[in-house]
Design an enzyme around this catalytic site. Sequence first.
Site, PDB file in Angstrom:
ATOM      1  N   ASP A 118      -5.234  -3.823  -3.289  1.00  0.00           N
ATOM      2  CA  ASP A 118      -4.090  -3.918  -2.389  1.00  0.00           C
ATOM      3  C   ASP A 118      -4.222  -5.133  -1.470  1.00  0.00           C
ATOM      4  OD1 ASP A 118      -5.590  -3.333  -0.115  1.00  0.00           O
ATOM      5  OD2 ASP A 118      -4.527  -1.492   0.359  1.00  0.00           O
TER       6      ASP A 118
ATOM      7  N   SER B 226       0.831  -1.199   0.000  1.00  0.00           N
ATOM      8  CA  SER B 226       0.000   0.000   0.000  1.00  0.00           C
ATOM      9  C   SER B 226       0.872   1.259   0.000  1.00  0.00           C
ATOM     10  CB  SER B 226      -0.968  -0.038   1.196  1.00  0.00           C
ATOM     11  OG  SER B 226      -1.997   0.914   1.052  1.00  0.00           O
TER      12      SER B 226
END
Length: 347
Positions: A200, A52
């Site tokens: 993600d 991320s």
Amino acid sequence: MKRRKRIILSIDGGGARGLIPIRLLRGLETKLYERGKSAPLCKYFDLICGTSSGGLIAAGLTAPNPDRDKPGQPAMSLGDLQEFFEVEARELYVNNRRHWLPRRLYGAFGQFNKGIQERPIEQAIKQHIGWSALSCSLTAILLTAYDLKNRRVVSMSNNTTGRDDYYFWQAVRATTSSPSWFEPARVENLTTGDEEIMIDAAGFLNDPVLAAYAEARRHGWNPKDIIILSLGTGNPVEEKHSFTQAVNWGTSGWLSPEEGTPLLSSYMHGQTASTGQYADVLFKDMPGVEYIRLNADLPHFGSDIYSVRPGEVLQLNRIADDLLSSHDTELDKLADIMEERQDGPGF
């Protein structure tokens, strides 16, 4: 002749709280400068791994600078990354929130409540990172994501033996594509030519330290030569929820950016906390592996994990300063050991 240590950097996800690892790295960079070690930071790390926002930092430090007048330099310095998190990302976020009501009115049946619009973010990533491929990385890199189309965890790396290659900016878009905050990322697989749909991996790899260690072993590095620096983005211990709150969220509330996406944030925190505990035990049992974990508890910041107010920026910087102070001896020792690579990235 003494063998050079393999230094691995692992960076957690955490939205705008990626400011903490950026500040920690600036502190380490200062220590390197004091020792006459002034090469780009990526030259001292054999592998940089991130999830991320940690993936964005990793890419900024390892992607080749798109400016042809800066060969061998990374796309973004730590100063560039800090400005991106403190200023540019916040401006993109605030501008997006100003258009929340029109999106709700004209897209009543769409994902009107997602936290951030993708196109301005994509343009910013392309501007800073450029169009280079992961295979061109200045050091070994690993970015995590999840492929919805093929139902698989994706470890995007420049170690493309038996793996696929991707554009850097699209890999960043994938690793930061948090559900309900962003639309899934459409990513071109440069090896197969296929389009992959990614989100993600923060729900199960927010702290990617074990993935980083596995990648190091894929490179064939001896555990006795490995030093891992793992940087967290803070433990949100003050983000407490009552039974009444949880019951009233309902299905949509658990994933609503307006509520801080409590389902995702709980998974992220749970994975980070458990991985930190397991990694501490695991690496202590491995002869020679040195594991340095820097993380701290966070005060209450509210639900907007992708934007921090100026006062919160000061608090995050203060947390980073406290971590640098409390781990000063460990970082001094690390800076003494770190040596510039003289060969190809990650080898």
